[in-house]
Design a protein around this motif. Structure first.
Motif, PDB file in Angstrom:
ATOM      1  N   UNK A  50       4.153   0.210  11.673  1.00  0.00           N
ATOM      2  CA  UNK A  50       2.128  -0.351  11.156  1.00  0.00           C
ATOM      3  C   UNK A  50       2.969  -1.536  12.319  1.00  0.00           C
ATOM      4  N   UNK A  82      -6.767   2.990   2.122  1.00  0.00           N
ATOM      5  CA  UNK A  82      -5.629   2.666   2.946  1.00  0.00           C
ATOM      6  C   UNK A  82      -4.801   4.231   2.978  1.00  0.00           C
ATOM      7  N   UNK A  83      -3.730   4.123   4.109  1.00  0.00           N
ATOM      8  CA  UNK A  83      -3.133   5.678   3.617  1.00  0.00           C
ATOM      9  C   UNK A  83      -1.505   6.090   2.549  1.00  0.00           C
ATOM     10  N   UNK A  84      -2.199   6.684   2.024  1.00  0.00           N
ATOM     11  CA  UNK A  84      -2.073   7.778   0.408  1.00  0.00           C
ATOM     12  C   UNK A  84      -2.802   6.626  -0.721  1.00  0.00           C
ATOM     13  N   UNK A  85      -3.615   5.676  -0.890  1.00  0.00           N
ATOM     14  CA  UNK A  85      -3.945   4.928  -1.663  1.00  0.00           C
ATOM     15  C   UNK A  85      -5.523   5.142  -1.596  1.00  0.00           C
ATOM     16  N   UNK A  96      -0.038  -3.157   3.678  1.00  0.00           N
ATOM     17  CA  UNK A  96      -0.024  -3.018   2.701  1.00  0.00           C
ATOM     18  C   UNK A  96       0.667  -1.814   2.240  1.00  0.00           C
ATOM     19  N   UNK A  97       0.757  -0.847   2.947  1.00  0.00           N
ATOM     20  CA  UNK A  97       0.033   0.037   2.937  1.00  0.00           C
ATOM     21  C   UNK A  97       0.975   1.483   4.459  1.00  0.00           C
ATOM     22  N   UNK A  98       1.060   3.033   3.733  1.00  0.00           N
ATOM     23  CA  UNK A  98       1.908   3.830   5.155  1.00  0.00           C
ATOM     24  C   UNK A  98       3.324   3.265   5.422  1.00  0.00           C
TER      25      UNK A  98
END
Lengths: 443, 443
Positions: B265, A340-343, B258-260
């Motif tokens: 999105x 997941x982006x950034x994670x 949950x991200x980005x």
């Protein structure tokens, strides 16, 4: 403090329902780590492991809890049957409490059948996150004022009862002298401190009478709060009372100041006490103190012997949370990671190796477990097959270990604001593994 | 959640030793209030009273606790004998949970024999402070997004177990839809929400297979987390799966991101779902959300139906504590106050009156209890002689009351950053009383 198995996020239970139905019960490896330091921290101090081990050993669903889960209508009977007999049967590797650590370094690794390792995520984070947060905050005061009496005063503004108890524990672990929280004394054997509040003085029409009665009632713990009306006048009343108390065999241990310009009042009060022959009486200060205020007072050479540090410690006010996670790194023998982006995380079961230069830590390497690496491995086996390995350190032993750990920090990291980033290397083996995992998931 | 009587600061016990020895057991009046708002708050929402009433009704020292206190050597036998039979026998007046309030306004008043009223200080602050902190933080999100599903996701980073449970309660009270914390469902009847974590997806070699198995295991709660590897590809897999699930009678309720960049999105995923015929599927977002992020997403018209709000809510990250106090205002019929620098309080037992203008609150007056004053009195009798007055609101009733209270706020206070200071007048009667008290203590 008994833990409920329902201290978890609902999604853990919905996932368990899936795992059980598909017989996905092979060994899973999860690791807990901090992604990024708060801006105001240069290092962290691992804490909370003792409570995690108790939680895992005692993990059971009570019949009341099973009944309640059934009443929600969200769970199948087969699932509830499994929960009835669920225990934690896995292994735990962890850095000992008190270990100094850095981003991307796992401080705890769980190896257990997938449903067990999954269910415990929420409470494990909850326990490790909070005590690590507080121990890391407390360590800053300890390093600023190593020779002062530091007492946790934060119970009233800690976030609930458990936070109060665990903040007392975590700050003591990091080197505080003790806590004002009585229950922390009973539960953890932490030295407890406390004297009087303003209300005691206010309930009397005479401040001097309040002092005299308090001393008589608590002859071994005579510390007077002198700032209810006028700090210096209060200190003078203490001096005026000394002879009469002495005649009764009562010794004045000290005074506390809780408001105003603490350094200025401390100097004036010290002079009043010394002139009055109370050179042995100590001076204790409280009120909005944190490590920055502490540094200021010490730089000003304020004649203060001890400090009550409350709200800002127990809430870790400048950094009230850590960016931490508990992530699946391996399942059924295959390394995993999320992207997941950034994670994104580093996959597989890992070990952290530490190197020293003349007793000062000089660099860590995070690598694949069992890969050859120079340095001292930090993760140790602490639970096997659901049973805590014998010989875990006591709180006092962990506190001594934390003291050594803090003394191993480079000078730049001991400052309140540091620019140095401690070197944490991701090994070539681990980088290769990450690439392999990504190629598999892309394919 | 049983409370221990030792959940208190040591100085309460040393003071009790003095009070008992001097027979200082006349009625004392203490009040809890907030001195000053955090910079980022324009109002607060009272919460935690229900737990305070339970605490006071159940307050007892167990024989283990008495024994431990004896073992410290700090307490006289006569004192321990008194603690053995100690109960709270006093009265409590309080603003109902959910009441909007402002600095210097007592939200709770204790009237009890001095030792009882003193002992309970630490835990009363601990309980009122935390839930008020969280309800006040949560209310900001509720007012920003009144039509969205808002779910507390904060258990893992709440400060301990009680903070997790009480944050779920306080945010629900302030208008959240529910919580992910299962134990909060069992203890407080709060609706619980939850679906799947990334680990569920990672444990499978195929994301689609993970989705399919999850849906089969949880046919009534099918919300898929789509961002483990690639958010839009994940959403497409959901669409591809829809027909097969439909054939099994399983309806896809929604997806979670949950991200980005959540807005970006969300728009792309919404388009994918709509094109795939899943117009009814809802879109749920999480990850570092607070009221500011929420305002941003709503301003951008991101097509998101619900939000999981975790860490920053449960730690009240931008204001992790309140400057609050519980102070002696009267003893033995005589009004009191402390005058410590920067910490002076208004003396005597007080009442708060509120005025309205077309249903919008327009100004409060803090005055001496029973003095004539225009407006609606906010403090009500909720406990008499140690027994809770019957007819206390349920959590759902308190939540409805909080909704009306929030709707009574002037528009300027509903904004995330407000410049208006709500008018709180200290009545002439109270100012005269303060002067009288000061003259007495100076004389």
């Amino acid at each position: 403090m008994p833990d409920s198995a329902l201290l978890t996020d609902l999604y853990q239970l919905t996932m368990l329902q899936g795992y059980y139905e598909q017989n996905m019960e092979e060994l899973a490896v999860f690791e807990f780590f901090v992604r990024k330091l708060p801006e105001t921290r240069g290092y962290l101090v691992a804490a909370g492991l003792a409570q995690v081990l108790i939680y895992l050993e005692q993990l059971r669903f009570s019949s009341d809890e099973i009944e309640w889960l059934a009443s929600t209508g969200q769970f199948k009977l087969s699932m509830l049957d499994r929960l009835k007999t669920l225990k934690f049967t896995g292994d735990v590797h962890a850095m000992p409490e008190g270990t100094v650590f850095f981003p991307n370094e796992p401080i705890l690794r769980i190896t257990a059948p997938l449903p067990e390792a999954q269910l415990v995520e929420s409470r494990i984070i909850n326990l490790l996150h909070f005590q690590t947060l507080i121990a890391s905050k407390a360590a800053r005061s300890v390093l600023i004022a190593p020779d002062k009496l530091l007492v946790d005063f934060g119970m009233r503004r800690a976030h609930g009862s458990e936070a109060a108890l665990l903040a007392a524990r975590a700050s003591y672990l990091a080197g505080f002298t003790g806590s004002a929280t009585v229950a922390a004394g009973m539960h953890f054997g932490i030295p407890i401190f406390g004297t009087m509040a303003h209300s005691f003085i206010q309930a009397y029409s005479s401040e001097s009478q309040a002092f005299a009665d308090f001393a008589k009632a608590n002859p071994d713990n005579v510390v007077f709060l002198v700032d209810t009306y006028d700090t210096e006048a209060g200190a003078q009343k203490v001096v005026d009372l000394a002879a009469a108390l002495h005649a009764q065999g009562i010794k004045i241990k000290g005074v506390r100041i809780d408001s105003g310009d603490l350094a200025d009042h401390a100097r004036k009060v010290r002079t009043i006490l010394d002139r009055g022959g109370l050179n042995d009486a100590t001076l204790f200060a409280s009120g909005n103190i944190d490590e920055h205020k502490l540094a200021e007072l010490i730089a000003e050479q304020a004649p203060i012997d001890g400090f009550g540090i409350g709200t800002r410690l127990d809430t870790s006010a400048d950094a009230p949370y850590l960016d931490c996670a508990y992530k699946l790194q391996e399942y059924a023998g295959i390394a995993r990671r999320k992207r997941s982006e950034g994670k994104a995380t580093w996959p597989g079961r890992k070990q952290v190796y530490r190197n020293y230069d003349n007793g000062i830590i000089s660099g860590d390497t995070v690598t694949v477990d069992n890969a050859p690496c120079a340095g001292q491995p930090l993760l140790q086996l602490v639970m096997q097959g659901g049973k805590t390995v014998v010989g875990q350190p006591t709180l006092v032993e962990a506190r001594e270990y934390a003291r050594c750990q803090l003394n191993s920090l480079p000078m730049s990291l001991r400052q309140l604001s540091n620019t140095l980033e401690y070197p944490v290397i991701i090994s070539a083996e681990l980088q290769v593994l990450a690439k392999t995992v990504d190629e598999r998931n892309t394919g």
